[in-house]
Design an enzyme around this catalytic site. Structure first.
Site, PDB file in Angstrom:
ATOM      1  N   ASP A 232       0.748  -0.966   0.252  1.00 32.09           N
ATOM      2  CA  ASP A 232       0.339  -0.249   0.123  1.00 32.09           C
ATOM      3  C   ASP A 232       0.721   1.359  -0.016  1.00 32.09           C
ATOM      4  O   ASP A 232       0.448   2.292   0.434  1.00 32.09           O
ATOM      5  CB  ASP A 232      -0.732  -0.320   0.758  1.00 32.09           C
ATOM      6  CG  ASP A 232      -1.637  -1.145   1.160  1.00 32.09           C
ATOM      7  OD1 ASP A 232      -1.850  -1.755   0.459  1.00 32.09           O
ATOM      8  OD2 ASP A 232      -3.030  -1.150   1.471  1.00 32.09           O
TER       9      ASP A 232
ATOM     10  N   CYS B 138      -2.284  -2.772   7.143  1.00 33.06           N
ATOM     11  CA  CYS B 138      -2.139  -3.582   5.969  1.00 33.06           C
ATOM     12  C   CYS B 138      -0.776  -4.247   6.644  1.00 33.06           C
ATOM     13  O   CYS B 138      -1.112  -6.418   5.901  1.00 33.06           O
ATOM     14  CB  CYS B 138      -2.369  -2.895   4.819  1.00 33.06           C
ATOM     15  SG  CYS B 138      -4.452  -2.502   5.133  1.00 33.06           S
TER      16      CYS B 138
ATOM     17  N   LYS C 287      -6.988  -4.648  -3.100  1.00 32.63           N
ATOM     18  CA  LYS C 287      -7.948  -5.749  -2.208  1.00 32.63           C
ATOM     19  C   LYS C 287      -8.953  -4.547  -0.847  1.00 32.63           C
ATOM     20  O   LYS C 287      -8.357  -3.076  -1.537  1.00 32.63           O
ATOM     21  CB  LYS C 287      -6.914  -6.406  -1.431  1.00 32.63           C
ATOM     22  CG  LYS C 287      -5.838  -4.821  -0.466  1.00 32.63           C
ATOM     23  CD  LYS C 287      -5.067  -5.462   0.986  1.00 32.63           C
ATOM     24  CE  LYS C 287      -4.081  -3.949   0.966  1.00 32.63           C
ATOM     25  NZ  LYS C 287      -4.677  -3.278   2.126  1.00 32.63           N
TER      26      LYS C 287
END
Ligand code: VGL
Ligand code: ZN
Length: 194
Positions: A15, A141, A102
């Protein structure tokens, strides 16, 4: 401790998107500061021919993790917006096919890159045994991707010099790191890689 990269190692870059950088919708303090270090890892792995997987948060506009839609977060990483793009300086090898989106359906969130994605299948297909995980955010994450990978049987290396946390509570990142290590991850920095 030295770690020698072998053919069954993969890098997972979590990310590294504009919305998680200073100035973004859900900024992680100093999130941009780890870009150069992450680029070193990306170079190292791709020059050795090892796969690099880039996860990205990829939410629909009305995602359940957003305030006003049942969640706690400001709207962030909305599909096809500027904030969902990777940091401009992030090195994405031109032949890289491994972008893992995601959290892309309205009613489900995913903090782990393994949740609702084909990441595990891609790793299996390549015979990957060890995953090297860094990126944003340590306490969400990165933590969940690492623990997801450990639970699936991968050996996990946490890239201590290429992670940053949100830290809603000041010690969230520290706790997340402790948890990952307690579940079997090994903390390394780039100096450990030979
Ligand atoms: C993340 C909060 C909400 C992350 C994603 O990438 O760590 N954090 N969505
Ligand atoms: Zn999100």
């Amino acid at each position: 401790m030295n770690v020698k990269i072998n053919d069954f190692d993969a890098l997972i870059v979590v990310d590294m998107q504009k919305d998680f950088m200073p100035g973004g919708a859900l900024p992680v303090a100093d999130g941009d500061k780890i870009v150069p270090k992450m680029n070193e890892y990306i170079k190292l792995f791709s020059e050795k021919g090892n796969p690099v997987y880039f996860t990205r948060d990829w939410h629909p506009e009305n995602h359940i993790s957003f305030k006003g839609h049942g969640g706690i977060w400001p709207s962030h990483c909305v599909q096809d917006t500027e904030g969902a793009k990777f940091h401009d300086d992030l090195l994405i090898p031109s032949d890289n096919k491994f972008i893992i989106s995601k959290g892309d359906s309205r009613d489900f969130d995913a903090y782990s890159g393994f949740q609702g994605t084909i990441l595990n299948d891609l790793l299996k297909e390549r015979g990957i045994k060890r995953i090297f995980v860094g990126g944003l955010a340590t306490d969400y994450c990165v933590k969940n991707t690492m623990i997801g990978g450990l639970n699936l049987g991968y050996q996990g290396f946490l890239l201590l010099d290429a992670i940053k946390g949100v830290n809603i509570n000041p010690d969230d990142s520290e706790k997340a790191i402790d948890l990952m290590l307690s579940k079997g991850a090994t903390a390394i920095t780039i100096e450990n890689i030979k």
